[in-house]
Write a protein that holds these residues in place. Structure first.
Motif, PDB file in Angstrom:
ATOM      1  N   GLY A  42      15.553 154.476  12.789  1.00 56.14           N
ATOM      2  CA  GLY A  42      14.798 155.658  13.151  1.00 56.14           C
ATOM      3  C   GLY A  42      13.878 156.057  12.021  1.00 56.14           C
ATOM      4  N   SER A  43      12.962 156.993  12.325  1.00 59.02           N
ATOM      5  CA  SER A  43      12.028 157.429  11.296  1.00 59.02           C
ATOM      6  C   SER A  43      11.382 158.744  11.700  1.00 59.02           C
ATOM      7  CB  SER A  43      10.944 156.372  11.077  1.00 59.02           C
ATOM      8  OG  SER A  43      10.129 156.246  12.216  1.00 59.02           O
ATOM      9  N   ALA A  44      10.781 159.368  10.715  1.00 57.46           N
ATOM     10  CA  ALA A  44       9.951 160.557  10.881  1.00 57.46           C
ATOM     11  C   ALA A  44       8.862 160.456   9.821  1.00 57.46           C
ATOM     12  CB  ALA A  44      10.782 161.828  10.715  1.00 57.46           C
ATOM     13  N   ASP A  45       8.049 161.494   9.688  1.00 52.83           N
ATOM     14  CA  ASP A  45       6.977 161.460   8.694  1.00 52.83           C
ATOM     15  C   ASP A  45       7.502 161.347   7.267  1.00 52.83           C
ATOM     16  OD1 ASP A  45       5.076 161.646  10.673  1.00 52.83           O
ATOM     17  OD2 ASP A  45       4.842 163.820  10.464  1.00 52.83           O
ATOM     18  N   ASP A  46       8.719 161.859   7.009  1.00 55.01           N
ATOM     19  CA  ASP A  46       9.222 161.910   5.635  1.00 55.01           C
ATOM     20  C   ASP A  46      10.479 161.079   5.395  1.00 55.01           C
ATOM     21  OD1 ASP A  46      10.834 163.542   7.192  1.00 55.01           O
ATOM     22  OD2 ASP A  46      10.830 165.216   5.775  1.00 55.01           O
ATOM     23  N   TYR A  47      10.870 160.216   6.323  1.00 55.52           N
ATOM     24  CA  TYR A  47      12.018 159.332   6.103  1.00 55.52           C
ATOM     25  C   TYR A  47      12.027 158.192   7.117  1.00 55.52           C
ATOM     26  CZ  TYR A  47      14.360 161.372  10.166  1.00 55.52           C
ATOM     27  OH  TYR A  47      14.669 161.778  11.442  1.00 55.52           O
ATOM     28  N   PHE A  48      12.835 157.177   6.825  1.00 56.39           N
ATOM     29  CA  PHE A  48      13.228 156.154   7.787  1.00 56.39           C
ATOM     30  C   PHE A  48      14.616 155.691   7.385  1.00 56.39           C
ATOM     31  CE2 PHE A  48      11.211 153.690   4.434  1.00 56.39           C
ATOM     32  CZ  PHE A  48      12.034 152.576   4.302  1.00 56.39           C
ATOM     33  N   TRP A  49      15.311 155.052   8.304  1.00 55.56           N
ATOM     34  CA  TRP A  49      16.642 154.548   7.983  1.00 55.56           C
ATOM     35  C   TRP A  49      16.913 153.257   8.729  1.00 55.56           C
ATOM     36  CZ3 TRP A  49      20.276 154.284  11.953  1.00 55.56           C
ATOM     37  CH2 TRP A  49      20.018 155.059  13.086  1.00 55.56           C
ATOM     38  N   ALA A  50      17.806 152.466   8.150  1.00 51.22           N
ATOM     39  CA  ALA A  50      18.270 151.214   8.741  1.00 51.22           C
ATOM     40  C   ALA A  50      19.726 151.044   8.343  1.00 51.22           C
ATOM     41  CB  ALA A  50      17.451 150.042   8.232  1.00 51.22           C
ATOM     42  N   ASP A  51      20.584 150.895   9.340  1.00 55.76           N
ATOM     43  CA  ASP A  51      22.009 150.765   9.097  1.00 55.76           C
ATOM     44  C   ASP A  51      22.462 151.945   8.245  1.00 55.76           C
ATOM     45  OD1 ASP A  51      24.378 148.590   7.592  1.00 55.76           O
ATOM     46  OD2 ASP A  51      24.368 149.170   9.711  1.00 55.76           O
ATOM     47  N   GLU A  52      23.014 151.702   7.064  1.00 51.13           N
ATOM     48  CA  GLU A  52      23.486 152.805   6.224  1.00 51.13           C
ATOM     49  C   GLU A  52      22.538 153.141   5.071  1.00 51.13           C
ATOM     50  OE1 GLU A  52      25.759 150.703   7.672  1.00 51.13           O
ATOM     51  OE2 GLU A  52      26.495 152.314   8.928  1.00 51.13           O
ATOM     52  N   LEU A  53      21.309 152.653   5.116  1.00 50.61           N
ATOM     53  CA  LEU A  53      20.317 152.967   4.084  1.00 50.61           C
ATOM     54  C   LEU A  53      19.337 153.993   4.633  1.00 50.61           C
ATOM     55  CD1 LEU A  53      19.071 152.462   1.285  1.00 50.61           C
ATOM     56  CD2 LEU A  53      17.679 150.684   2.366  1.00 50.61           C
ATOM     57  N   PHE A  54      19.206 155.131   3.949  1.00 50.57           N
ATOM     58  CA  PHE A  54      18.297 156.215   4.314  1.00 50.57           C
ATOM     59  C   PHE A  54      17.262 156.326   3.209  1.00 50.57           C
ATOM     60  CE2 PHE A  54      17.003 160.662   4.553  1.00 50.57           C
ATOM     61  CZ  PHE A  54      16.813 160.830   5.921  1.00 50.57           C
ATOM     62  N   VAL A  55      15.975 156.266   3.543  1.00 48.71           N
ATOM     63  CA  VAL A  55      14.893 156.307   2.563  1.00 48.71           C
ATOM     64  C   VAL A  55      13.997 157.484   2.917  1.00 48.71           C
ATOM     65  CG1 VAL A  55      12.977 155.044   1.517  1.00 48.71           C
ATOM     66  CG2 VAL A  55      15.004 153.792   2.322  1.00 48.71           C
ATOM     67  N   SER A  56      13.766 158.371   1.932  1.00 50.37           N
ATOM     68  CA  SER A  56      12.968 159.568   2.211  1.00 50.37           C
ATOM     69  C   SER A  56      12.007 159.869   1.070  1.00 50.37           C
ATOM     70  CB  SER A  56      13.885 160.778   2.419  1.00 50.37           C
ATOM     71  OG  SER A  56      14.431 161.218   1.191  1.00 50.37           O
ATOM     72  N   THR A  57      11.092 160.799   1.360  1.00 53.11           N
ATOM     73  CA  THR A  57      10.207 161.329   0.334  1.00 53.11           C
ATOM     74  C   THR A  57      10.957 162.415  -0.437  1.00 53.11           C
ATOM     75  OG1 THR A  57       9.377 163.042   1.815  1.00 53.11           O
ATOM     76  CG2 THR A  57       8.176 160.946   1.790  1.00 53.11           C
ATOM     77  N   ALA A  58      10.447 162.795  -1.583  1.00 50.76           N
ATOM     78  CA  ALA A  58      11.080 163.847  -2.385  1.00 50.76           C
ATOM     79  C   ALA A  58      10.984 165.202  -1.699  1.00 50.76           C
ATOM     80  CB  ALA A  58      10.436 163.919  -3.776  1.00 50.76           C
ATOM     81  N   ASP A  59       9.949 165.422  -0.885  1.00 58.69           N
ATOM     82  CA  ASP A  59       9.813 166.718  -0.219  1.00 58.69           C
ATOM     83  C   ASP A  59      10.488 166.777   1.156  1.00 58.69           C
ATOM     84  OD1 ASP A  59       7.966 165.040   0.969  1.00 58.69           O
ATOM     85  OD2 ASP A  59       6.331 166.496   0.949  1.00 58.69           O
ATOM     86  N   SER A  60      11.210 165.730   1.510  1.00 60.24           N
ATOM     87  CA  SER A  60      11.976 165.721   2.759  1.00 60.24           C
ATOM     88  C   SER A  60      13.114 166.737   2.667  1.00 60.24           C
ATOM     89  CB  SER A  60      12.564 164.322   2.981  1.00 60.24           C
ATOM     90  OG  SER A  60      13.501 164.336   4.035  1.00 60.24           O
TER      91      SER A  60
END
Length: 142
Positions: A42-60
């Motif tokens: 899944g994803s949004a403007d300030d993050y995405f994720w795959a399995d157990e890894l979540f990646v976001s911006t600092a302002d998320s």
């Protein structure tokens, strides 16, 4: 945010990386996950994720306004060809070489490659070989 599946009993539940350039990170991780057969969940403007890894911006809303430090993450591969493809995809999508595909001395059959992601994280793909297919990836290298 939805979840695909809950896995109880794992040592790590999830990991969050807070990155400086989300589009660069997404391009990198989408490419390596495509060859590792891991879908983006899944994803949004300030993050995405795959399995157990979540990646976001600092302002998320999921972050505390700070970038995470340098980490080493090792992803399991099904075979040597998948490790080779991971390395090529990482380099072609903003990563820097940190160890070409090859045997490592950690245990017999340990075949791995290392790529530095756009934020300086050491990302590895490892195949443990046929003799040790049940082994978990527990190696830590800084």
């Amino acid at each position: 945010m939805e979840t695909q599946e809950l896995h109880r009993g794992r040592l790590i539940d999830h990991i969050q990386l807070v990155v400086a350039d989300l589009p660069a990170s997404r391009r990198f991780y989408e490419a390596i996950f495509a060859v590792l057969d891991v879908p983006i969940g899944g994803s949004a403007d300030d993050y995405f994720w795959a399995d157990e890894l979540f990646v976001s911006t600092a302002d998320s809303a999921a972050a505390l306004g700070q970038l995470t430090g340098r980490h080493h993450l090792a992803f399991q591969a099904r075979d040597r060809a998948m490790v080779d493809a991971f390395h090529a995809a990482g380099l072609a999508n903003g990563g820097k070489d940190n160890g070409a595909p090859g045997e490592r001395p950690y245990h017999p059959g340990y075949y791995a490659a290392f790529v530095i992601d756009p934020d300086g994280n050491n990302i590895e793909a490892v195949y443990h070989g046929e003799a040790d297919r049940s082994a978990a990836s527990v190696e830590i290298r800084f």
